[in-house]
Design an enzyme around this catalytic site. Structure first.
Site, mmCIF file in Angstrom:
data_model
loop_
_atom_site.group_PDB
_atom_site.id
_atom_site.type_symbol
_atom_site.label_atom_id
_atom_site.label_comp_id
_atom_site.label_asym_id
_atom_site.label_seq_id
_atom_site.Cartn_x
_atom_site.Cartn_y
_atom_site.Cartn_z
ATOM 1 N N SER A 19 0.796 -1.306 -0.121
ATOM 2 C CA SER A 19 0.212 -0.098 0.059
ATOM 3 C C SER A 19 0.854 1.094 0.090
ATOM 4 O O SER A 19 0.287 2.194 -0.448
ATOM 5 C CB SER A 19 -0.760 0.079 1.395
ATOM 6 O OG SER A 19 -0.209 0.028 2.224
ATOM 7 N N GLU A 68 10.150 -10.705 -1.439
ATOM 8 C CA GLU A 68 11.017 -9.662 -1.586
ATOM 9 C C GLU A 68 12.616 -10.344 -1.702
ATOM 10 O O GLU A 68 13.383 -9.528 -2.343
ATOM 11 C CB GLU A 68 10.938 -8.807 -0.149
ATOM 12 C CG GLU A 68 9.640 -7.822 -0.274
ATOM 13 C CD GLU A 68 8.492 -8.622 0.514
ATOM 14 O OE1 GLU A 68 8.550 -9.693 0.683
ATOM 15 O OE2 GLU A 68 7.365 -7.823 0.861
ATOM 16 N N HIS A 128 8.603 -2.975 -0.020
ATOM 17 C CA HIS A 128 7.323 -2.752 0.744
ATOM 18 C C HIS A 128 7.830 -2.440 2.263
ATOM 19 O O HIS A 128 8.205 -3.387 3.049
ATOM 20 C CB HIS A 128 6.258 -3.552 0.908
ATOM 21 C CG HIS A 128 5.003 -3.358 1.777
ATOM 22 N ND1 HIS A 128 4.523 -1.892 1.592
ATOM 23 C CD2 HIS A 128 4.270 -3.845 2.650
ATOM 24 C CE1 HIS A 128 3.365 -1.951 2.562
ATOM 25 N NE2 HIS A 128 3.335 -3.117 2.874
ATOM 26 N N GLY A 130 27.356 -16.513 0.954
ATOM 27 C CA GLY A 130 27.136 -18.062 1.440
ATOM 28 C C GLY A 130 25.748 -18.105 2.205
ATOM 29 O O GLY A 130 25.248 -19.252 2.428
#
Length: 537
Positions: A36, A57, A80, A408
């Site tokens: 939003s 993400e 976000h 890693g």
């Protein structure tokens, strides 16, 4: 350098100015997962821009990382608020270790709400992703947002490159702003003449010299120059421990092999060299505790990363851009080097021929795959326990054709392969373990949506093979949480619209590889490999 004195003749919003700035910086591909607080940025999204949607993400940042490395330009990421940035932090850490230029933006709640701890508000937003970013800011005023993004780009692209972060309140986008004027310096640095002269003298008179190349050689366009320097010196070349790029042709007669990140084993490989020149890498990245015994060697390091220099065991560090410094070094090396009377060049034996059998060995998989890989294939790897077999049977011979994670941290390989394919439009081969793949499996969906030439090979040994290997190295017994039975990768891929196939018998591998390497679009191939084969080092 930035000039903010110019004023726009026509009043524009922050959003319009930022889009214009992104065009100027060639950042019209946006990697994101919207929320939003990002809607005002995405409203009326320009037709000449491309929005690459990731379903998590971490996948978003991984795809942007692969894309930025493949294209050589900073990629634009839109996340976000606090939760989205938190989800992405693992791959932000990897981008930092990878020296990948990213401009990461994240939505923030409206400025008028920030004093009252609003829902989805990020407290101390600029500090959240630190220390694994080069620079971060939440602009004090809405009109400062374009300038902040411009600064973020310039800092991300400065060597050593890396991710930057800008937190942007959601109500900033419709405020008035002007376009900052950009003035970039394109100069590169090289070591001082005295430092170069000293290094040339040492290299010219050394009897037993070795070169160690790291990922910044390939990242900064020095692949061919590294070959020229090695050939001028007739010195063996080792790949630095856990290098995230291949920086020397692995089929070259001077290529000696890969250095392990275990102190005693690394010392053994480099024992006897009186001079070691480390180029574009830390000296040295280690994975487990131990004793590094290189006191009889002079170690010279060439890097443009101050952290590499500060954390090094080098006798002397020379600071400079890798490509330009290699060229300067090559120009100063004598045309005929002093004959060496010490160690013979190490000879890498050809990879042993492997016979097929069931359960399928990882060596047989790689030896068979090598016969069917296109010449211009790009390999993205995240299969730590199978890395030795991959290195043995799939030698990298060309620049910009191999990527893995320097951190890693798992969850990079699959989305990075999507980003590399998007940036190059070349067949991209993702070699990944079953455990690694589950960190960012949703990246397959993005590959399918963009019809990318990505072949994902899941090397399924039903567990965390790297942890099994390390438990043996470190003497750990009865360790829980290492087994991963009953994951159906074919169904997972097909649920996201990806072609998929499972292989349990070695006899079909030739036909399967011949077909899948030429298949249009994206393809997942799950191969059940012998759980008792594979080792980290």
């Amino acid at each position: 350098m930035l000039d903010t004195t110019a004023e726009s003749v026509v009043s524009q919003t922050v959003q319009q100015v930022v889009f214009e700035l992104m065009r100027t910086l060639n950042m019209t591909t946006v990697f994101g997962n919207p929320g939003s607080t990002e809607l005002n940025f995405l409203t009326n999204f320009p037709e000449d821009f491309s929005y690459v949607l990731g379903l998590h993400e971490a996948s978003v940042v991984g795809m942007a990382d692969g894309y930025a490395q493949a294209t050589g330009n900073a990629a634009f990421v839109n996340l976000h608020s606090a939760a989205g940035v938190g989800n992405a932090l693992g791959n932000i850490f990897t981008a930092y270790r990878n020296h990948t230029p990213l401009v990461i933006t994240a939505g923030q709640q409206a400025r008028s709400l920030l004093p009252f701890a609003p829902y989805l508000g990020a407290e101390q937003a600029a500090q959240f992703p630190q220390p694994y970013i080069k620079w971060s800011i939440e602009p004090a005023r809405a009109e400062d947002v374009p300038l902040a993004i411009a600064q973020a780009y310039l800092i991300a692209m400065q060597h050593p490159q890396g991710p930057t972060f800008v937190s942007i309140p959601s109500d900033d986008w419709d405020k008035p702003a002007v376009l900052p004027l950009l003035s970039q310096s394109c100069g590169h640095s090289i070591p001082s003449p005295d430092a170069l002269a000293e290094l040339v003298e040492v290299m010219s008179t050394s009897q037993n010299m070795a070169l160690v190349v790291g990922s910044d050689v390939d990242r900064q366009g020095g692949f061919e120059l590294a070959v020229a320097v090695a050939e001028a010196c007739q010195a063996p070349v080792w790949e630095a421990p856990n290098s995230s790029r291949a920086s020397f042709p692995e089929n070259h007669p001077l290529f000696a092999g890969f250095l392990p990140a275990i102190p005693e084993k690394l010392s053994e490989k480099l024992l006897g060299y009186d001079t070691i020149v480390v180029i574009g890498a830390p000296a040295f990245t280690l994975h487990v505790a131990g004793t590094l015994s290189l006191k009889k060697s002079k170690i010279y390091q060439l890097t443009d990363d101050p952290q590499y220099a500060a954390q090094s065991v080098a006798t002397k560090t020379l600071s400079g851009n890798i490509r330009d410094s290699l060229q300067a070094l090559l120009d100063k090396l004598p045309t005929s080097m002093t004959p060496r009377s010490g160690l013979d060049l190490p000879v890498r034996k050809p990879a042993a021929e492997v016979q097929g059998s069931n359960p399928i060995s990882i060596e047989y998989v790689m030896a068979t795959l090598a016969k069917y890989c296109p010449e211009d294939v790009v390999i993205v790897e995240e299969a730590p326990s199978h890395r030795p077999a991959i290195q043995r049977y799939l030698p990298i011979t060309q620049p910009k054709s191999f990527y893995t994670m320097a951190s890693g941290g798992l969850g990079y390989g699959l989305p990075a392969a999507v980003g590399v394919a998007l940036g190059t439009q070349r067949r991209t081969l993702c070699l990944i373990g079953d455990g690694s793949s589950m960190y960012s499996i949703q990246a397959i969906w993005t590959a399918v949506q963009h019809n990318l030439p990505v072949t994902v090979i899941v090397l399924n040994n039903t567990g965390y093979g790297a942890m099994r290997s390390f438990s043996k190295i470190m003497g750990s017994t009865q360790v829980p949480g290492l087994d991963l039975p009953n994951i159906n990768f074919v169904q997972l891929a097909q649920s996201m619209g990806c072609q998929a196939q499972k292989v349990t018998d070695y006899s079909v591998l030739d036909k399967v590889f011949a077909d899948t390497m030429q298949a249009a679009g994206s393809y997942l191939l799950e191969i059940m490999v012998d759980a008792n084969t594979g080792a980290v080092y």
